[in-house]
Design an enzyme around this catalytic site. Structure first.
Site, short mmCIF file in Angstrom:
data_model
loop_
_atom_site.label_atom_id
_atom_site.label_comp_id
_atom_site.label_asym_id
_atom_site.label_seq_id
_atom_site.Cartn_x
_atom_site.Cartn_y
_atom_site.Cartn_z
N LYS A 16 0.82 -1.22 0.00
CA LYS A 16 0.00 0.00 0.00
C LYS A 16 0.85 1.26 0.00
CE LYS A 16 -1.87 -1.41 3.82
NZ LYS A 16 -1.28 -2.78 3.91
N ASN A 38 1.10 0.25 14.17
CA ASN A 38 1.17 -1.18 13.84
C ASN A 38 1.46 -1.33 12.34
OD1 ASN A 38 -1.38 -0.09 13.29
ND2 ASN A 38 -2.52 -1.91 13.85
N GLY A 40 3.35 -0.69 8.75
CA GLY A 40 4.70 -0.41 8.26
C GLY A 40 4.61 -0.31 6.76
N HIS A 41 4.68 0.89 6.22
CA HIS A 41 4.48 1.11 4.78
C HIS A 41 5.81 1.50 4.15
CE1 HIS A 41 -0.12 1.86 5.34
NE2 HIS A 41 0.29 0.70 5.82
N GLN A 223 -3.20 -1.91 7.32
CA GLN A 223 -3.58 -3.32 7.43
C GLN A 223 -4.32 -3.76 6.15
OE1 GLN A 223 -4.44 -1.25 10.54
NE2 GLN A 223 -2.26 -1.56 10.73
N ASP A 332 7.23 -9.93 -9.66
CA ASP A 332 8.63 -10.35 -9.90
C ASP A 332 9.02 -11.54 -9.03
OD1 ASP A 332 8.19 -8.23 -7.94
OD2 ASP A 332 10.33 -8.29 -7.54
#
Ligand code: GDP
Ligand code: IMO
Ligand code: MG
Length: 422
Positions: A16, A38, A40-41, A223, A332
């Site tokens: 995201k 919470n 982590g992007h 999330q 990939d």
């Protein structure tokens, strides 16, 4: 296109952050509407990695206003550390970053309670340990602390006291842990409040005003739909509305309709923490996906569980959040496998079902697979091989919505657009 959303269509970590950063270039605002650190992007630009937790993923575009909406739970210390790091990379100031005055605060007590439950409680969820669940509990039981409360010491003392009284009994008698006193916690939070002050505003009105001016707003979910408190695989979920419904409660799209809702999905499936996972692989292919895909949580460093793509779950996500297109990431990672499998349905109690409605016990769902010839694309031409096209086409036809973007690497530019979004 004035309003669009990026939502995780699986159990989080679909990519995201990367897609939000990519589309933010052409947007005026990027708004986080739920969750907290919470999340982590990860964003890669020219070989530089940035991991964002609560700051919206449009922040690398200084023209774009980053908004932390009222549905977010904010841990002030973590936020300020994240802000300090991001200031070394890009221009961020109260002019282009805003926090809702009514976002809920995560206190030390929430973090301690989360950790105590995970280590001593009866049913482990495998949370990120950031205090997310306990903070949302306090919000819903009307004992929460709002960001604006940090700006007034008397209010802070009063509100912190309301939430503390019951917790003190749990800490002392159930979990036997030492916790900071109210006085210590008030001092800590008030100090952070002073540093936050200039970023705090009424973000609902701000978004309303920007929309009236014709500005383009991108809503960034954290999330994924399968971790949603209502639609997800309860109890193995997070404590917020991760899907499109969360936008209404967590940020508002005043007077507007959401025009595009992009569900981000990996070309396979991953999950961190406990809970059912019908297509999980325990063989060498699973290990290959984990290693080649570098499937390690960006927030907790835990290994992600890996499996084939699961269309019954994705179909369910499309319905839950009325997704209008899919962004398929990490293609990939699937290259050079001899064959690929796609779960198109489950067999449950002798019946075939092709949508993972919540009435289905996912622990009893036996995945039915269609096998595809592997592809060896290097993606440089921007045109998919016949094998890759076959794989993508099967997914979009099964889901009934287009794969509008596909990604083949972590960098911002490693994408192919198949739909014109703007
Ligand atoms: P988010 O939580 O949905 O933003 O996703 P995360 O950042 O937690 O995890 C996605 C991971 O995959 C990150 O390490 C990204 O850099 C990486 N990533 C995203 N898209 C692709 C892709 O198409 N190919 C590869 N190899 N990595 C990707
Ligand atoms: P992003 O935004 C993947 C998972 C945790 C656990 C459950 C509950 O990066 O996709 P919590 O701490 O929220 O109470 O944990 O939800 N979880 C995530 N999994 N990506 C995330 O965020 C997650 N945020 C929470 O592993 O299973
Ligand atoms: Mg993530």
């Amino acid at each position: 296109m004035q309003t669009m959303a990026i939502i995780g269509a699986q159990w989080g970590d679909e990519g995201k952050g990367k897609v939000t950063d990519l589309l933010a270039e052409k947007c005026d605002l990027v708004v986080r509407y739920q969750g907290g650190h919470n999340a982590g992007h990860t964003i890669w630009v020219n070989g530089q990695k940035t991991v964002l937790h609560v700051i919206p993923s449009g922040v690398l575009h200084p023209h774009c206003l980053s908004v932390i909406g009222h549905g977010v739970v904010l841990e002030p210390e973590n936020f300020l550390n994240e802000l300090a790091k991001i200031k070394n990379i890009t221009n961020v100031s109260p002019d282009n970053l805003k926090i809702s005055s009514t976002a809920t605060v995560i206190t030390s007590y929430h973090k301690l309670l989360d950790a105590a439950r995970e280590s001593q409680g009866v049913e482990k969820i495998g949370t990120t340990g950031k205090g997310i669940g306990p903070a949302y509990e306090d919000k819903m039981s009307r004992r929460g602390i709002k960001v604006k409360d940090l700006l007034d010491k008397d209010t802070l003392i009063r509100r912190l006291g309301v939430g503390y009284s019951e917790k003190a009994i749990l800490f002392k008698h159930l979990y036997q842990i030492e916790v900071p006193s109210i006085e210590e916690e008030v001092e800590r939070l008030y100090r952070f409040g002073l540093s936050l002050k200039d970023y705090v505003t009424d973000t609902f009105s701000l978004i309303d005003q920007k929309l009236s001016e014709g500005k383009r707003v991108l809503y960034e979910g954290a999330q994924g739909i399968l971790l949603d408190i209502d639609y997800g695989t309860y109890p193995y979920v997070t404590s917020s509305s991760t899907g499109a419904a969360g936008i209404m409660t967590g940020a508002g799209i005043p007077g507007r309709k959401m025009e595009e809702i992009i569900g981000v999905a990996k070309a396979y499936t991953t999950r961190v923490g406990e809970g059912p996972f019908p297509t999980e692989l325990f063989d060498e292919v699973g290990a290959t996906l984990q290693q080649k895909g570098n499937e390690i949580g960006a927030t907790t460093g835990r290994k992600r569980r890996c499996g084939w793509i699961d269309l019954p779950l994705l179909k369910y996500s499309v319905k839950c959040s009325q997704l209008t297109s899919i962004c398929l990431t990490k293609l990939d990672i699937l290259t050079h496998l001899n064959e690929l499998k796609v779960c198109y349905a489950y067999e449950v109690n002798g019946k075939t079902v092709d949508c993972a409605y919540p009435g289905i016990n996912l622990y009893q769902a036996k995945p039915l697979y269609k096998t595809f010839k592997g592809f060896t694309d290097d993606f440089s031409s921007g045109k998919p091989s016949a094998e890759l096209e076959n794989y993508i086409s099967f997914i979009q036809e099964s889901l009934g919505i287009p794969v509008g973007i596909y990604a083949y690497g972590p960098d911002r530019n490693q994408v192919v657009f198949r739909k014109d979004y703007f």
